[in-house]
Design a protein around this motif. Structure first.
Motif, short mmCIF file in Angstrom:
data_model
loop_
_atom_site.label_atom_id
_atom_site.label_comp_id
_atom_site.label_asym_id
_atom_site.label_seq_id
_atom_site.Cartn_x
_atom_site.Cartn_y
_atom_site.Cartn_z
N ASP A 82 -1.93 -9.27 -15.96
CA ASP A 82 -2.95 -8.91 -16.95
C ASP A 82 -2.31 -8.98 -18.33
OD1 ASP A 82 -4.96 -7.84 -18.50
OD2 ASP A 82 -4.76 -5.80 -17.74
N ASN A 83 -2.77 -9.89 -19.18
CA ASN A 83 -2.17 -10.00 -20.51
C ASN A 83 -2.93 -9.19 -21.56
OD1 ASN A 83 -4.45 -11.46 -21.20
ND2 ASN A 83 -3.37 -13.35 -21.70
N GLY A 84 -3.87 -8.35 -21.08
CA GLY A 84 -4.64 -7.52 -21.99
C GLY A 84 -5.97 -8.14 -22.39
N LEU A 85 -6.08 -9.45 -22.28
CA LEU A 85 -7.32 -10.15 -22.61
C LEU A 85 -7.94 -10.81 -21.39
CD1 LEU A 85 -6.28 -11.88 -25.98
CD2 LEU A 85 -7.67 -9.83 -25.69
N GLU B 27 11.40 7.08 -31.04
CA GLU B 27 12.54 7.97 -31.24
C GLU B 27 13.54 7.29 -32.16
OE1 GLU B 27 14.23 9.38 -27.64
OE2 GLU B 27 12.32 10.14 -26.84
N ASN B 28 13.92 8.01 -33.21
CA ASN B 28 14.80 7.43 -34.24
C ASN B 28 14.21 6.14 -34.81
OD1 ASN B 28 16.79 9.49 -33.87
ND2 ASN B 28 17.52 8.39 -32.05
N GLY B 29 12.87 6.10 -34.88
CA GLY B 29 12.18 4.97 -35.49
C GLY B 29 12.09 3.73 -34.62
N VAL B 30 12.43 3.83 -33.32
CA VAL B 30 12.45 2.65 -32.45
C VAL B 30 11.68 2.93 -31.16
CG1 VAL B 30 13.89 1.04 -31.14
CG2 VAL B 30 14.68 1.91 -33.36
N LEU B 31 10.89 1.94 -30.73
CA LEU B 31 10.24 1.96 -29.43
C LEU B 31 10.92 0.91 -28.56
CD1 LEU B 31 7.94 2.85 -27.49
CD2 LEU B 31 6.54 1.03 -28.51
N PRO B 32 11.81 1.31 -27.65
CA PRO B 32 12.50 0.33 -26.78
C PRO B 32 11.62 -0.06 -25.60
CG PRO B 32 13.33 2.53 -26.35
CD PRO B 32 12.29 2.68 -27.43
N LEU B 33 11.57 -1.34 -25.30
CA LEU B 33 10.78 -1.84 -24.18
C LEU B 33 11.61 -2.79 -23.33
CD1 LEU B 33 7.37 -2.74 -25.89
CD2 LEU B 33 7.85 -0.74 -24.49
N LYS B 34 11.48 -2.66 -22.02
CA LYS B 34 12.09 -3.60 -21.09
C LYS B 34 10.96 -4.30 -20.36
CE LYS B 34 16.37 -1.02 -20.24
NZ LYS B 34 17.26 -0.42 -19.21
N ILE B 35 10.84 -5.61 -20.55
CA ILE B 35 9.75 -6.37 -19.95
C ILE B 35 10.27 -7.70 -19.40
CG2 ILE B 35 7.99 -5.36 -21.44
CD1 ILE B 35 8.05 -7.91 -23.09
N ARG B 36 9.48 -8.31 -18.54
CA ARG B 36 9.83 -9.63 -18.01
C ARG B 36 9.69 -10.68 -19.11
NH1 ARG B 36 10.09 -9.39 -12.45
NH2 ARG B 36 9.00 -7.62 -11.48
N ALA B 37 10.64 -11.61 -19.14
CA ALA B 37 10.57 -12.68 -20.13
C ALA B 37 9.26 -13.46 -20.01
CB ALA B 37 11.76 -13.63 -19.96
N ALA B 38 8.76 -13.61 -18.79
CA ALA B 38 7.54 -14.39 -18.56
C ALA B 38 6.31 -13.80 -19.21
CB ALA B 38 7.30 -14.54 -17.05
N VAL B 39 6.31 -12.50 -19.52
CA VAL B 39 5.14 -11.86 -20.12
C VAL B 39 5.40 -11.38 -21.55
CG1 VAL B 39 4.28 -11.16 -17.86
CG2 VAL B 39 5.66 -9.57 -19.19
N ALA B 40 6.56 -11.68 -22.10
CA ALA B 40 6.92 -11.18 -23.43
C ALA B 40 5.95 -11.66 -24.50
CB ALA B 40 8.35 -11.61 -23.79
N GLY B 41 5.60 -12.93 -24.46
CA GLY B 41 4.68 -13.47 -25.46
C GLY B 41 3.33 -12.79 -25.43
N TYR B 42 2.84 -12.48 -24.22
CA TYR B 42 1.55 -11.80 -24.09
C TYR B 42 1.57 -10.43 -24.76
CZ TYR B 42 0.72 -15.27 -20.38
OH TYR B 42 0.57 -16.42 -19.66
N LEU B 43 2.62 -9.67 -24.50
CA LEU B 43 2.71 -8.32 -25.05
C LEU B 43 2.80 -8.36 -26.58
CD1 LEU B 43 4.56 -5.24 -23.84
CD2 LEU B 43 5.15 -6.10 -26.10
N LEU B 44 3.64 -9.25 -27.09
CA LEU B 44 3.82 -9.33 -28.55
C LEU B 44 2.53 -9.74 -29.24
CD1 LEU B 44 7.32 -11.04 -28.46
CD2 LEU B 44 6.85 -8.69 -29.19
N ARG B 45 1.76 -10.61 -28.61
CA ARG B 45 0.48 -11.02 -29.19
C ARG B 45 -0.55 -9.89 -29.10
NH1 ARG B 45 -3.31 -16.12 -27.26
NH2 ARG B 45 -4.89 -15.92 -28.88
N ARG B 46 -0.60 -9.23 -27.94
CA ARG B 46 -1.60 -8.19 -27.72
C ARG B 46 -1.45 -7.07 -28.74
NH1 ARG B 46 -2.36 -4.66 -22.12
NH2 ARG B 46 -4.15 -3.43 -22.82
N TRP B 47 -0.22 -6.71 -29.06
CA TRP B 47 0.03 -5.61 -29.98
C TRP B 47 0.32 -6.07 -31.40
CZ3 TRP B 47 -1.64 -1.15 -28.46
CH2 TRP B 47 -1.70 -0.87 -27.10
N ASN B 48 0.09 -7.36 -31.67
CA ASN B 48 0.29 -7.91 -33.03
C ASN B 48 1.65 -7.53 -33.60
OD1 ASN B 48 -2.21 -9.27 -33.34
ND2 ASN B 48 -3.23 -7.33 -33.79
N VAL B 49 2.69 -7.79 -32.84
CA VAL B 49 4.05 -7.50 -33.28
C VAL B 49 4.56 -8.68 -34.10
CG1 VAL B 49 6.40 -6.94 -32.57
CG2 VAL B 49 4.45 -6.09 -31.24
#
Length: 312
Positions: A174-177, A249-271
């Motif tokens: 699920d890429n959010g869209l 925390e300390n101004g950072v949100l750390p995320l561990k995700i699969r490389a295969a879905v990284a583009g989807y997450l970055l687009r979904r959250w407008n990073v």
């Protein structure tokens, strides 16, 4: 009408010669719904599935399977070798389902087979999906995933148009869209994503073995985990607001995700993925601080800012 944990199962209307579901006790309806769900979306069901799910005896499970077979004789057949009941090519679901609930049950296991509409306890509004996958298409692909089988599909692609392909699917995404399947594509000899709403006429190929190089364990992009550091966008005047929004925390949100879905997450959250946070606009509240983590990630074309500022 069957109610389980506040969720409604709506039996399809039957012809006069059919046995009425309404005449069956509610507890057995729940078990029949479980049989129906597993056949439709997983392709098989056994007595032990009912024993584990409902805590009943094997004799009661046998009676439930016999009752289901009486209600829908064309839906189910017994595989003596596997000692399981299998779905038939003529399957027609006994109960009505909603795509959102089916996908939630399949992807999160929430309520297992409780996949129909539920009234909220308080007024609630959620964004509408512009499109939902066809359940008959979805059910074939989920059977392929569950049973580790090859499927033949007809697929419409923006880049290559209409094609027929053999694929080895292994995950719903699920890429959010919209929803995809992650699969090995025998036509292009590589792992890729297929949009579910672009798939038509899928069928299982049980006599076509899955090769070692087609297994999910060989999908480098799927198995690679990237560690991202998301921060408030450098152009914001009040970064602390965004930091509070995302519990940084300390101004950072750390995320561990699969490389295969990284583009989807970055687009979904407008990073903003540019090196210096160069994107402007009210939609950009987040910036990727450690963009070097994206080196070697394949599906970055859709990530905001990547095309104008590629990762070196």
């Amino acid at each position: 009408m069957l109610v389980q944990s506040g969720i409604l199962f709506l039996p399809y209307s039957h012809n006069e010669e059919d046995i009425s579901v309404e005449d069956i006790a509610q507890t057995q309806k729940e078990r029949l719904a479980h049989i129906d769900f597993r056949l439709y979306f997983l392709g098989s069901v056994g007595r032990n599935d009912l024993v584990k799910r409902f805590g009943i005896k094997e004799a009661a499970a046998t009676r439930d399977l016999a009752q289901y077979r009486e209600l829908k004789p064309g839906n189910i057949e017994y595989d003596t070798k596997a000692k399981l009941y299998k779905v038939t090519a003529d399957f027609q679901p006994l109960f009505g389902y909603q795509p959102e609930r089916v996908l939630a049950a399949l992807s999160k296991g929430v309520g297992d087979d409780t996949v129909s509409a539920q009234k909220p306890f308080i007024p609630c509004e959620t964004p509408s999906q512009l499109s939902n996958p066809d359940l008959d298409v979805l059910s074939v692909l989920t059977r392929a995933i569950y049973n580790k089988q090859v499927a033949q599909i007809e697929y419409r692609s923006v880049s290559s148009g209409f094609t027929t392909r053999e694929v080895v699917p292994f995950y719903l995404v699920d890429n959010g869209l919209r929803w995809h399947i992650r699969a090995y594509d025998r036509r292009r000899n590589r792992f890729t994503d297929f949009v579910l709403t672009r798939v038509t006429r899928p069928k299982l190929l049980p006599d076509s073995p899955v090769e070692d190089h087609e297994l999910s364990s060989e999908d480098i992009q799927w198995n690679r985990i990237v560690e991202l550091e998301i921060v408030a966008h450098p152009q914001l005047d009040h970064k602390e607001t965004i930091e509070a929004d995302y519990g940084m925390e300390n101004g950072v949100l750390p995320l561990k995700i699969r490389a295969a879905v990284a583009g989807y997450l970055l687009r979904r959250w407008n990073v903003d993925c540019t090196s210096k946070g160069a994107l402007r606009g009210a939609e950009y509240h987040l910036w990727l601080k450690n963009r070097q983590a994206l080196y070697g990630v394949d599906n970055l074309k859709i990530a905001p800012g990547i095309e104008q500022d590629p990762v070196q």
